[in-house]
Design a protein around this motif. Structure first.
Motif, PDB file in Angstrom:
ATOM      1  N   PRO A  66       0.831  -1.208   0.000  1.00  0.00           N
ATOM      2  CA  PRO A  66       0.000   0.000   0.000  1.00  0.00           C
ATOM      3  C   PRO A  66       0.864   1.255   0.000  1.00  0.00           C
ATOM      4  CG  PRO A  66       0.063  -0.965   2.190  1.00  0.00           C
ATOM      5  CD  PRO A  66       0.751  -1.940   1.271  1.00  0.00           C
ATOM      6  N   ILE A  67       0.251   2.371  -0.360  1.00  0.00           N
ATOM      7  CA  ILE A  67       0.978   3.638  -0.464  1.00  0.00           C
ATOM      8  C   ILE A  67       1.612   4.021   0.870  1.00  0.00           C
ATOM      9  CG2 ILE A  67       0.684   6.129  -0.828  1.00  0.00           C
ATOM     10  CD1 ILE A  67      -1.425   5.484  -2.908  1.00  0.00           C
ATOM     11  N   ASP A  68       0.896   3.743   1.982  1.00  0.00           N
ATOM     12  CA  ASP A  68       1.382   4.180   3.289  1.00  0.00           C
ATOM     13  C   ASP A  68       2.182   3.110   4.022  1.00  0.00           C
ATOM     14  OD1 ASP A  68      -0.711   2.461   3.668  1.00  0.00           O
ATOM     15  OD2 ASP A  68      -1.781   3.705   5.126  1.00  0.00           O
ATOM     16  N   GLU A  69       2.651   2.080   3.311  1.00  0.00           N
ATOM     17  CA  GLU A  69       3.440   1.040   3.972  1.00  0.00           C
ATOM     18  C   GLU A  69       4.737   1.625   4.508  1.00  0.00           C
ATOM     19  OE1 GLU A  69       5.606  -3.203   2.895  1.00  0.00           O
ATOM     20  OE2 GLU A  69       3.818  -2.600   1.832  1.00  0.00           O
ATOM     21  N   PRO A  70       5.122   1.279   5.740  1.00  0.00           N
ATOM     22  CA  PRO A  70       6.375   1.801   6.310  1.00  0.00           C
ATOM     23  C   PRO A  70       7.561   1.550   5.368  1.00  0.00           C
ATOM     24  CG  PRO A  70       5.111   0.673   7.992  1.00  0.00           C
ATOM     25  CD  PRO A  70       4.402   0.420   6.698  1.00  0.00           C
ATOM     26  N   GLY A  71       8.373   2.583   5.200  1.00  0.00           N
ATOM     27  CA  GLY A  71       9.523   2.492   4.312  1.00  0.00           C
ATOM     28  C   GLY A  71       9.266   3.104   2.951  1.00  0.00           C
ATOM     29  N   TYR A  72       7.993   3.314   2.621  1.00  0.00           N
ATOM     30  CA  TYR A  72       7.650   3.868   1.304  1.00  0.00           C
ATOM     31  C   TYR A  72       6.904   5.197   1.430  1.00  0.00           C
ATOM     32  CZ  TYR A  72       8.741  -0.848  -0.317  1.00  0.00           C
ATOM     33  OH  TYR A  72       9.369  -2.043  -0.579  1.00  0.00           O
ATOM     34  N   GLU A  73       6.959   5.828   2.598  1.00  0.00           N
ATOM     35  CA  GLU A  73       6.195   7.056   2.811  1.00  0.00           C
ATOM     36  C   GLU A  73       6.592   8.162   1.827  1.00  0.00           C
ATOM     37  OE1 GLU A  73       6.752   5.000   6.839  1.00  0.00           O
ATOM     38  OE2 GLU A  73       8.006   5.524   5.111  1.00  0.00           O
ATOM     39  N   ALA A  74       7.862   8.189   1.453  1.00  0.00           N
ATOM     40  CA  ALA A  74       8.336   9.259   0.585  1.00  0.00           C
ATOM     41  C   ALA A  74       8.170   8.938  -0.906  1.00  0.00           C
ATOM     42  CB  ALA A  74       9.812   9.554   0.871  1.00  0.00           C
ATOM     43  N   TRP A  75       7.677   7.736  -1.209  1.00  0.00           N
ATOM     44  CA  TRP A  75       7.535   7.339  -2.609  1.00  0.00           C
ATOM     45  C   TRP A  75       6.280   7.964  -3.213  1.00  0.00           C
ATOM     46  CZ3 TRP A  75       9.568   2.331  -4.960  1.00  0.00           C
ATOM     47  CH2 TRP A  75      10.767   1.949  -4.352  1.00  0.00           C
ATOM     48  N   PRO A  76       6.364   8.481  -4.452  1.00  0.00           N
ATOM     49  CA  PRO A  76       5.142   8.924  -5.141  1.00  0.00           C
ATOM     50  C   PRO A  76       4.178   7.749  -5.323  1.00  0.00           C
ATOM     51  CG  PRO A  76       7.125   9.705  -6.269  1.00  0.00           C
ATOM     52  CD  PRO A  76       7.574   8.707  -5.249  1.00  0.00           C
ATOM     53  N   ALA A  77       2.869   8.050  -5.418  1.00  0.00           N
ATOM     54  CA  ALA A  77       1.867   6.994  -5.525  1.00  0.00           C
ATOM     55  C   ALA A  77       2.080   6.112  -6.743  1.00  0.00           C
ATOM     56  CB  ALA A  77       0.471   7.619  -5.562  1.00  0.00           C
ATOM     57  N   TRP A  78       2.631   6.697  -7.829  1.00  0.00           N
ATOM     58  CA  TRP A  78       2.781   5.959  -9.079  1.00  0.00           C
ATOM     59  C   TRP A  78       4.071   5.137  -9.133  1.00  0.00           C
ATOM     60  CZ3 TRP A  78       7.380   7.557 -10.872  1.00  0.00           C
ATOM     61  CH2 TRP A  78       7.786   8.860 -10.540  1.00  0.00           C
ATOM     62  N   ALA A  79       4.998   5.340  -8.197  1.00  0.00           N
ATOM     63  CA  ALA A  79       6.345   4.759  -8.285  1.00  0.00           C
ATOM     64  C   ALA A  79       6.374   3.305  -7.826  1.00  0.00           C
ATOM     65  CB  ALA A  79       7.336   5.578  -7.465  1.00  0.00           C
ATOM     66  N   SER A  80       7.003   2.460  -8.642  1.00  0.00           N
ATOM     67  CA  SER A  80       7.199   1.053  -8.289  1.00  0.00           C
ATOM     68  C   SER A  80       8.675   0.711  -8.095  1.00  0.00           C
ATOM     69  CB  SER A  80       6.603   0.150  -9.369  1.00  0.00           C
ATOM     70  OG  SER A  80       5.194   0.278  -9.420  1.00  0.00           O
ATOM     71  N   PHE A  81       9.572   1.597  -8.558  1.00  0.00           N
ATOM     72  CA  PHE A  81      11.010   1.353  -8.431  1.00  0.00           C
ATOM     73  C   PHE A  81      11.720   2.662  -8.064  1.00  0.00           C
ATOM     74  CE2 PHE A  81       9.494  -2.037 -11.108  1.00  0.00           C
ATOM     75  CZ  PHE A  81      10.204  -3.143 -10.669  1.00  0.00           C
ATOM     76  N   ARG A  82      12.867   2.496  -7.414  1.00  0.00           N
ATOM     77  CA  ARG A  82      13.683   3.648  -7.025  1.00  0.00           C
ATOM     78  C   ARG A  82      15.152   3.293  -7.231  1.00  0.00           C
ATOM     79  NH1 ARG A  82      16.593   4.304  -2.272  1.00  0.00           N
ATOM     80  NH2 ARG A  82      17.157   6.461  -1.703  1.00  0.00           N
ATOM     81  N   ALA A  83      15.892   4.234  -7.812  1.00  0.00           N
ATOM     82  CA  ALA A  83      17.347   4.088  -7.946  1.00  0.00           C
ATOM     83  C   ALA A  83      18.017   5.220  -7.178  1.00  0.00           C
ATOM     84  CB  ALA A  83      17.763   4.131  -9.410  1.00  0.00           C
ATOM     85  N   HIS A  84      19.144   4.893  -6.550  1.00  0.00           N
ATOM     86  CA  HIS A  84      19.872   5.909  -5.790  1.00  0.00           C
ATOM     87  C   HIS A  84      21.363   5.657  -5.913  1.00  0.00           C
ATOM     88  CE1 HIS A  84      21.792   7.612  -2.118  1.00  0.00           C
ATOM     89  NE2 HIS A  84      21.060   8.647  -2.476  1.00  0.00           N
ATOM     90  N   VAL A  85      22.112   6.725  -6.104  1.00  0.00           N
ATOM     91  CA  VAL A  85      23.579   6.685  -6.149  1.00  0.00           C
ATOM     92  C   VAL A  85      24.086   7.773  -5.213  1.00  0.00           C
ATOM     93  CG1 VAL A  85      25.628   6.967  -7.590  1.00  0.00           C
ATOM     94  CG2 VAL A  85      23.603   5.857  -8.535  1.00  0.00           C
ATOM     95  N   PRO A  86      24.993   7.462  -4.294  1.00  0.00           N
ATOM     96  CA  PRO A  86      25.466   8.492  -3.355  1.00  0.00           C
ATOM     97  C   PRO A  86      26.162   9.635  -4.087  1.00  0.00           C
ATOM     98  CG  PRO A  86      26.827   6.503  -3.213  1.00  0.00           C
ATOM     99  CD  PRO A  86      25.640   6.154  -4.065  1.00  0.00           C
ATOM    100  N   GLN A  87      25.670  10.831  -3.878  1.00  0.00           N
ATOM    101  CA  GLN A  87      26.179  11.987  -4.597  1.00  0.00           C
ATOM    102  C   GLN A  87      27.635  12.268  -4.256  1.00  0.00           C
ATOM    103  OE1 GLN A  87      23.897  15.564  -4.007  1.00  0.00           O
ATOM    104  NE2 GLN A  87      24.322  16.272  -6.081  1.00  0.00           N
ATOM    105  N   GLU A  88      28.026  11.978  -3.012  1.00  0.00           N
ATOM    106  CA  GLU A  88      29.406  12.265  -2.613  1.00  0.00           C
ATOM    107  C   GLU A  88      30.407  11.356  -3.312  1.00  0.00           C
ATOM    108  OE1 GLU A  88      27.531   9.521   0.499  1.00  0.00           O
ATOM    109  OE2 GLU A  88      26.978  11.296  -0.698  1.00  0.00           O
ATOM    110  N   GLU A  89      29.930  10.255  -3.910  1.00  0.00           N
ATOM    111  CA  GLU A  89      30.815   9.332  -4.621  1.00  0.00           C
ATOM    112  C   GLU A  89      30.837   9.591  -6.126  1.00  0.00           C
ATOM    113  OE1 GLU A  89      32.808   7.196  -3.292  1.00  0.00           O
ATOM    114  OE2 GLU A  89      32.127   7.305  -1.219  1.00  0.00           O
ATOM    115  N   CYS A  90      29.695   9.921  -6.701  1.00  0.00           N
ATOM    116  CA  CYS A  90      29.604  10.016  -8.164  1.00  0.00           C
ATOM    117  C   CYS A  90      29.278  11.408  -8.679  1.00  0.00           C
ATOM    118  CB  CYS A  90      28.546   9.031  -8.673  1.00  0.00           C
ATOM    119  SG  CYS A  90      28.976   7.311  -8.370  1.00  0.00           S
ATOM    120  N   TYR A  91      28.885  12.312  -7.791  1.00  0.00           N
ATOM    121  CA  TYR A  91      28.632  13.703  -8.158  1.00  0.00           C
ATOM    122  C   TYR A  91      27.575  13.848  -9.253  1.00  0.00           C
ATOM    123  CZ  TYR A  91      33.052  13.997  -5.664  1.00  0.00           C
ATOM    124  OH  TYR A  91      34.034  13.864  -4.720  1.00  0.00           O
TER     125      TYR A  91
END
Length: 280
Positions: A66-91
Motif C-alpha cells: 500500500p501507499i502508506d506502507e512503512p519504508g515507502y512514505e516518501a515514494w510517489p503513488a505511481w512509483a514502483s522502483f527507485r534508484a539511488h547513487v550516493p552523490q558524494e561518490e559520483c557527483y
C-alpha cells in the motif's frame, strides 16, 4: 564494458535526470548480475533490491504494497522502483530517481537487448529474462497509475510520434530519431535509444547548449538542422512556461537545459541555435 550508460563518454551525462538509474543498471550488467536483475524484476520476490559499490541501489515496491506502507512514505503513488547513487561518490546532479513500472521494465529490456548484442557473459540468462519480461508486458504497471511528467502536465500541445530511426551506432544504442506532430518535424539525438517507429512521445525534448538566444519577430515556428551532417539546430519557438524554460514548436515540446534570457513572458517568440536536441 558499459552496456547501457557510460558517464564519461556521454555529454551532459552527469546532468541527466535519470542518471542514477542508468549508472546503477550499467553496474548490474557490467558485472553480469543477471540473476539478481531477474529477482528484482519479479513482483513479490523475496529479494526486493540490488546494490553495489560505491553505494548504488535499485529497489522495488511490490504491487501488494500500500501507499502508506512503512519504508515507502516518501515514494510517489505511481512509483514502483527507485534508484539511488550516493552523490558524494559520483557527483550526479540527480542522485535519486523514482520510476513507474512501465518506465523501469521498458528501460531494462532496452539494456538487456544491448547486453545480448554485445555477447555478455550471461547472455542466455539475459535472453530468458527478456522473453519473460515481454510476455509480462501487460503487467508492467504493477497496478499503479501511469506517471505524467510534471513539466508536461499543463503544457503538452499534442503528442509527438516517432517517424523514423537512423542508427549511428547500434552497439552503443546511439540514433537520430525523427519526430513529428503531423505538421512540424525534427530530428533529435537519442542514447540509449529505446524508441520504436510509431511510439508516442509525451515528455519534453531536451535542448542543450543554446547560443544567440533572443526575442524573435517571426510568428512562424521553425526547427531545422543547420546541416545534414550535424546535430546543431536552428529554432524559433513559442514560450509556454518561462519559469520552467519550456517551449513549443507546433506540437513539439522542448525544455531548455541552459539559461534563457531574463524577462521572457509566456507567449513570447524566441529564436536560438543549439548544439543538439535530445530525446531522453
Amino acid at each position: 564494458m558499459p552496456y547501457y550508460f557510460e558517464l564519461s563518454n556521454i555529454p551532459y551525462g552527469y546532468k541527466h535526470p535519470k542518471g542514477a538509474f542508468r549508472f546503477a543498471l550499467d553496474c548490474v550488467l557490467t558485472y553480469n548480475r543477471i540473476e539478481e536483475l531477474s529477482w528484482l524484476t519479479t513482483d513479490g520476490h523475496r529479494v526486493g533490491g540490488v546494490e553495489g559499490d560505491p553505494g548504488w541501489e535499485i529497489e522495488r515496491r511490490d504491487s501488494s504494497s500500500p501507499i502508506d506502507e512503512p519504508g515507502y512514505e516518501a515514494w510517489p503513488a505511481w512509483a514502483s522502483f527507485r534508484a539511488h547513487v550516493p552523490q558524494e561518490e559520483c557527483y550526479l546532479a540527480h542522485p535519486e530517481l523514482f520510476m513507474s513500472g512501465v518506465y523501469f521494465y521498458g528501460r531494462v529490456c532496452s539494456a538487456l537487448e544491448r547486453y545480448v548484442r554485445a555477447g555478455g557473459a550471461e547472455m542466455e540468462l539475459a535472453k530468458a529474462l527478456l522473453a519473460r519480461l515481454h510476455e509480462d508486458e501487460s503487467r508492467w504497471s504493477l497496478g499503479r497509475p501511469p506517471y505524467v511528467h510534471e513539466a508536461a502536465k499543463p503544457i503538452v500541445v499534442s503528442r509527438m510520434k516517432v517517424v523514423s530511426i537512423c542508427w549511428l551506432s547500434e552497439a552503443a544504442c546511439e540514433a537520430e530519431v525523427e519526430l513529428s506532430d503531423g505538421e512540424v518535424s525534427c530530428v533529435v539525438f537519442s542514447q540509449p535509444c529505446a524508441a520504436r517507429v510509431g511510439d508516442e512521445v509525451t515528455e519534453p525534448l531536451h535542448v542543450l547548449s543554446i547560443r544567440h538566444a533572443m526575442l524573435s519577430d517571426q510568428r512562424q515556428v521553425v526547427i531545422k538542422k543547420v546541416a545534414d551532417s550535424e546535430l546543431m539546430q536552428n529554432v524559433v519557438a513559442r514560450v509556454l512556461d518561462a519559469a520552467k524554460q519550456i517551449l513549443a514548436v507546433g506540437g513539439l515540446t522542448l525544455i531548455v537545459e541552459d539559461y534563457l534570457p531574463g524577462g521572457l513572458q509566456n507567449g513570447d517568440m524566441i529564436q536560438f541555435e543549439c548544439a543538439r536536441i535530445d530525446l531522453w
